[in-house]
Design a protein around this motif. Sequence first.
Motif, PDB file in Angstrom:
ATOM      1  N   ARG A  95      83.667  21.074  30.844  1.00 11.46           N
ATOM      2  CA  ARG A  95      84.130  19.815  30.250  1.00 11.46           C
ATOM      3  C   ARG A  95      83.497  18.606  30.937  1.00 11.46           C
ATOM      4  O   ARG A  95      83.117  17.630  30.285  1.00 11.46           O
ATOM      5  CB  ARG A  95      85.648  19.714  30.358  1.00 11.46           C
ATOM      6  CG  ARG A  95      86.437  20.785  29.624  1.00 11.46           C
ATOM      7  CD  ARG A  95      86.383  20.618  28.143  1.00 11.46           C
ATOM      8  NE  ARG A  95      87.374  21.440  27.463  1.00 11.46           N
ATOM      9  CZ  ARG A  95      87.257  21.857  26.219  1.00 11.46           C
ATOM     10  NH1 ARG A  95      86.188  21.532  25.518  1.00 11.46           N
ATOM     11  NH2 ARG A  95      88.185  22.597  25.654  1.00 11.46           N
ATOM     12  N   LYS A  96      83.416  18.636  32.276  1.00 11.54           N
ATOM     13  CA  LYS A  96      82.871  17.495  33.012  1.00 11.54           C
ATOM     14  C   LYS A  96      81.413  17.239  32.665  1.00 11.54           C
ATOM     15  O   LYS A  96      80.923  16.124  32.814  1.00 11.54           O
ATOM     16  CB  LYS A  96      83.013  17.705  34.527  1.00 11.54           C
ATOM     17  CG  LYS A  96      84.381  17.338  35.057  1.00 11.54           C
ATOM     18  CD  LYS A  96      84.351  17.199  36.572  1.00 11.54           C
ATOM     19  CE  LYS A  96      85.655  16.631  37.087  1.00 11.54           C
ATOM     20  NZ  LYS A  96      85.612  16.368  38.544  1.00 11.54           N
ATOM     21  N   ASN A  97      80.722  18.256  32.225  1.00 12.05           N
ATOM     22  CA  ASN A  97      79.324  18.093  31.821  1.00 12.05           C
ATOM     23  C   ASN A  97      79.202  17.863  30.323  1.00 12.05           C
ATOM     24  O   ASN A  97      78.120  17.988  29.758  1.00 12.05           O
ATOM     25  CB  ASN A  97      78.516  19.323  32.236  1.00 12.05           C
ATOM     26  CG  ASN A  97      78.116  19.264  33.701  1.00 12.05           C
ATOM     27  OD1 ASN A  97      77.138  18.631  34.063  1.00 12.05           O
ATOM     28  ND2 ASN A  97      78.905  19.904  34.548  1.00 12.05           N
TER      29      ASN A  97
ATOM     30  N   CYS B 199      81.867  23.214  39.507  1.00 15.30           N
ATOM     31  CA  CYS B 199      81.069  22.004  39.252  1.00 15.30           C
ATOM     32  C   CYS B 199      79.758  22.053  40.019  1.00 15.30           C
ATOM     33  O   CYS B 199      78.703  21.675  39.502  1.00 15.30           O
ATOM     34  CB  CYS B 199      81.860  20.758  39.651  1.00 15.30           C
ATOM     35  SG  CYS B 199      83.089  20.234  38.448  1.00 15.30           S
TER      36      CYS B 199
END
Length: 227
Positions: free
Chosen positions: A71-73, A136
């Motif tokens: 999601r963070k990417n 991450c």
Amino acid sequence: MTSYIPISLNDALNGRGVSIFDVLNGQGNHLKQTAGNVNYRRLVSANKDLYMKCQERDKIKISMGIVAAVRKNGGRFLAYDGSKKIFYADIGDNGARVKTSQALRDAKSVPPIGIPTPHVDRSKELPQELYSNHSCRILASFLVEYHSNSFPTMTSTDAAPQNEKDSTISERDSRISALSLGTVGFVGEALSEHSAYGITSRELCRELIYGEKSEKERDSNVTMMSI
């Protein structure tokens, strides 16, 4: 589920409308070869050893950490409608977690290169942040690897003039440096908040981008990046 403008199967297989971190649900070897699915499987395999060693109650945290890293990417977990041959919605965090837990149970362990696995103590529960940051960090290394490999490698037999070769190398280094300060930067900041790593974004960028370069050369480049 979160709905999106439908993406046809053909477009998705050709990288149109999807990113290198979008996970495409569905059956068939053709889907396994998309960049997002390859990166997802690599991330799952890189967490397998940790998954086997941690406390039972921590296993779900590893699954959630993998989903958080995707999601963070900007990655999505896209649902597939076989009758219409389209990807039309995100299956949501809960669906992504269930999918990832199953993937972890089925995966073979492939430890990530250059990314140390956090020490786990079966006698105590570990924080969610540790597992999320570990994923991450792994995914950030894939991102740097992807952008590094997107530039052609020139050999001594290339006919291009030296100034053109220098220009290509300079462009490559500039793009990677910009990447380290932008997309990858948040990973180092997140890691530095956890005492298990105590690493800064600057140090992470050195490790991921400059690899085995000499300390003097790395210091010079990182100083320039910080200006």
